[in-house]
Write a protein that holds these residues in place. Structure first.
Motif, short mmCIF file in Angstrom:
data_model
loop_
_atom_site.label_atom_id
_atom_site.label_comp_id
_atom_site.label_asym_id
_atom_site.label_seq_id
_atom_site.Cartn_x
_atom_site.Cartn_y
_atom_site.Cartn_z
N LEU A 1 0.82 -1.20 0.00
CA LEU A 1 0.00 0.00 0.00
C LEU A 1 0.86 1.26 0.00
O LEU A 1 0.44 2.33 -0.45
CB LEU A 1 -0.94 0.00 1.22
CG LEU A 1 -2.11 0.98 1.18
CD1 LEU A 1 -2.96 0.80 -0.06
CD2 LEU A 1 -2.97 0.85 2.42
N MET B 1 1.25 3.51 -3.00
CA MET B 1 0.22 4.54 -3.21
C MET B 1 0.73 5.92 -2.81
O MET B 1 0.38 6.92 -3.42
CB MET B 1 -1.02 4.23 -2.38
CG MET B 1 -1.90 3.15 -2.95
SD MET B 1 -2.96 3.78 -4.25
CE MET B 1 -3.85 2.28 -4.67
N GLY B 2 1.51 5.93 -1.77
CA GLY B 2 2.05 7.20 -1.29
C GLY B 2 3.00 7.83 -2.28
O GLY B 2 3.16 9.04 -2.35
N GLY C 1 0.30 7.49 -6.03
CA GLY C 1 -1.15 7.52 -5.99
C GLY C 1 -1.75 8.58 -6.90
O GLY C 1 -2.86 8.42 -7.41
N HIS C 2 -1.00 9.64 -7.13
CA HIS C 2 -1.50 10.72 -7.97
C HIS C 2 -1.70 10.29 -9.43
O HIS C 2 -2.29 11.01 -10.22
CB HIS C 2 -0.54 11.90 -7.92
CG HIS C 2 0.84 11.53 -8.35
ND1 HIS C 2 1.72 10.86 -7.52
CD2 HIS C 2 1.50 11.70 -9.52
CE1 HIS C 2 2.87 10.66 -8.18
NE2 HIS C 2 2.75 11.16 -9.38
N SER D 1 -7.05 7.88 -10.03
CA SER D 1 -8.03 8.81 -9.47
C SER D 1 -8.16 8.59 -7.97
O SER D 1 -7.94 7.49 -7.47
CB SER D 1 -9.39 8.61 -10.15
OG SER D 1 -10.07 7.55 -9.52
N PRO D 2 -8.54 9.66 -7.25
CA PRO D 2 -8.70 9.54 -5.80
C PRO D 2 -9.67 8.42 -5.44
O PRO D 2 -9.53 7.79 -4.38
CB PRO D 2 -9.26 10.90 -5.39
CG PRO D 2 -8.91 11.83 -6.48
CD PRO D 2 -8.81 11.02 -7.73
N VAL E 1 -9.97 5.53 -6.72
CA VAL E 1 -9.24 4.25 -6.65
C VAL E 1 -8.50 4.15 -5.32
O VAL E 1 -8.54 3.11 -4.65
CB VAL E 1 -8.23 4.14 -7.83
CG1 VAL E 1 -7.33 2.93 -7.64
CG2 VAL E 1 -8.97 4.05 -9.15
N VAL E 2 -7.88 5.23 -4.93
CA VAL E 2 -7.14 5.23 -3.67
C VAL E 2 -8.10 5.03 -2.50
O VAL E 2 -7.86 4.21 -1.61
CB VAL E 2 -6.35 6.56 -3.50
CG1 VAL E 2 -5.63 6.57 -2.16
CG2 VAL E 2 -5.36 6.74 -4.63
N GLU F 1 -9.38 1.51 -2.29
CA GLU F 1 -8.34 0.60 -1.78
C GLU F 1 -8.19 0.73 -0.27
O GLU F 1 -8.07 -0.27 0.45
CB GLU F 1 -7.02 0.94 -2.49
CG GLU F 1 -5.95 -0.09 -2.34
CD GLU F 1 -6.37 -1.48 -2.78
OE1 GLU F 1 -7.22 -1.61 -3.67
OE2 GLU F 1 -5.86 -2.45 -2.18
N ARG G 1 -11.10 -0.83 1.48
CA ARG G 1 -10.96 -2.29 1.44
C ARG G 1 -10.01 -2.77 2.55
O ARG G 1 -10.28 -3.73 3.26
CB ARG G 1 -10.42 -2.70 0.08
CG ARG G 1 -10.82 -4.10 -0.31
CD ARG G 1 -10.29 -4.44 -1.69
NE ARG G 1 -9.64 -5.72 -1.62
CZ ARG G 1 -8.36 -5.90 -1.37
NH1 ARG G 1 -7.58 -4.86 -1.18
NH2 ARG G 1 -7.86 -7.10 -1.30
N ILE H 1 -8.22 12.58 2.74
CA ILE H 1 -8.38 12.57 1.28
C ILE H 1 -9.74 13.14 0.89
O ILE H 1 -9.84 13.98 -0.01
CB ILE H 1 -8.21 11.13 0.72
CG1 ILE H 1 -6.78 10.66 0.95
CG2 ILE H 1 -8.51 11.11 -0.78
CD1 ILE H 1 -6.55 9.19 0.67
#
Lengths: 182, 182
Positions: free
Chosen positions: A97, A100-101, A104-105, A108-109, A111-112, A115, A118, A176
């Motif tokens: 994960l 993502m940091g 992640g950009h 799209s937000p 998707v982040v 995730e 989840r 976010i």
DNA sequence: TTGACATATTCAATTTCTTGAGTATACCGT
DNA sequence: ACGGTATACTCAAGAAATTGAATATGTCAA
């Protein structure tokens, strides 16, 4: 590598079959501190047996391969003791994960967010499982003998770890969402 | 395995030499989420280059091997994107200290206490380091653009992780001390 | 000026881990 | 009777990680 020592540690508590050791890794201890596959466990037990650190008693089973009950030997006990006496390092963290940091950009937000939601759910589920392991110990927390206290504390680590993940997910989702709606 | 994708993610932010990527793993990101050795990084970059997912520009350096500045390619970007869009699992925990929970009773409580105190100190130090990484982001927390917010959140995870360890150490030390003096 | 530390990359042996298949029986519910 | 799950162990290929060494220069401080 501590897989070896973790197996020895299990066997220092009680004699177990390879299958049982693997189950511990998959269920109890595994969800707290160490995961290992069945094949890994069997392979390691074979190696330890060759090195004289564990021994097995073969239980014949009609119509299939013997069941092998492994016990720790003197030598294995010594190995474990030596290892326990040495300082150990924090284990490396390897968390998918985290990527993502860094990137992640690129997605799209949504998707982040999806995730992270989840993950929150997953950690919540694991948390319930781990809490169950602790039920017995938690009840008698102030009168546990050392052996059980250590076990309790290690499960507590597992609990806190999962709780921490859930809390971080909440923090992340909040931040976010706020940023997206800005 | 996400080492590949982590490297791609670094290169999606900026082009870097193998040495620089390795440094990120050792210092910044490494203390939060992923550790990888220099050799691992170089090996992976070579593989990625062969697969056309990264490309390098060789910078000649008088009297020594060329410095290679790696960039991500179209194909690499695509690979990274695909990966980011898929769900990822929580990574397995493999923590040596956990063995103490199984077999701690084989050594004296002093050994266990010493080890936990040592760990507390280590995590406290790492915590300071990680907090430094976050300084810049934390200051502007409410106005970060997404790219930086993600980075901030991932560092926050690192911070929380270290804090959590320290807190657990305190809990464990308290409980063990109490049990021993009983 | 010497030694430590940072820059920068490569090679190779070995150990560990993952992935996936194969064998075989027992028990439980539908 | 069938499928699913649990028990119980083995084999093997390949990917990934660790360990340790080799090479070579620049810079900074004692």
């Amino acid at each position: 590598m501590a897989l070896k020592h973790t197996i020895l540690a299990f066997l220092s508590r009680q004699s177990l079959s390879g299958y049982d050791v693997a189950k511990e890794f998959a269920e109890g201890f595994g969800s707290c501190f160490w995961k290992a596959s069945q094949q890994q466990v069997y392979a390691e037990l074979t190696k330890l047996e060759q090195q004289g650190k564990v021994a097995y008693e073969a239980i014949p089973q009609p119509g299939r391969l013997d069941k092998k009950i492994y016990s720790i030997t003197e030598q294995g006990q010594q190995e474990l003791l030596d290892w326990l006496t040495q300082p150990c390092e924090p284990s490396a963290i390897r968390e998918d994960l985290g990527v993502m940091g860094l990137a992640g950009h690129l997605v799209s937000p949504q998707v982040v967010i999806r995730e992270i939601e989840r993950r929150r759910q997953l950690h919540l589920e694991t948390l319930q499982q781990v809490k169950k392991l602790d039920e017995h110990f938690a009840k008698h927390r102030d009168s546990l003998e050392l052996k059980d206290l250590y076990m309790h504390l290690i499960i507590r680590r597992g609990i806190r770890y999962q709780e921490e993940w859930v809390a971080w997910c909440d923090e992340a989702l909040g931040a976010i969402t706020q940023a997206v709606n800005r």
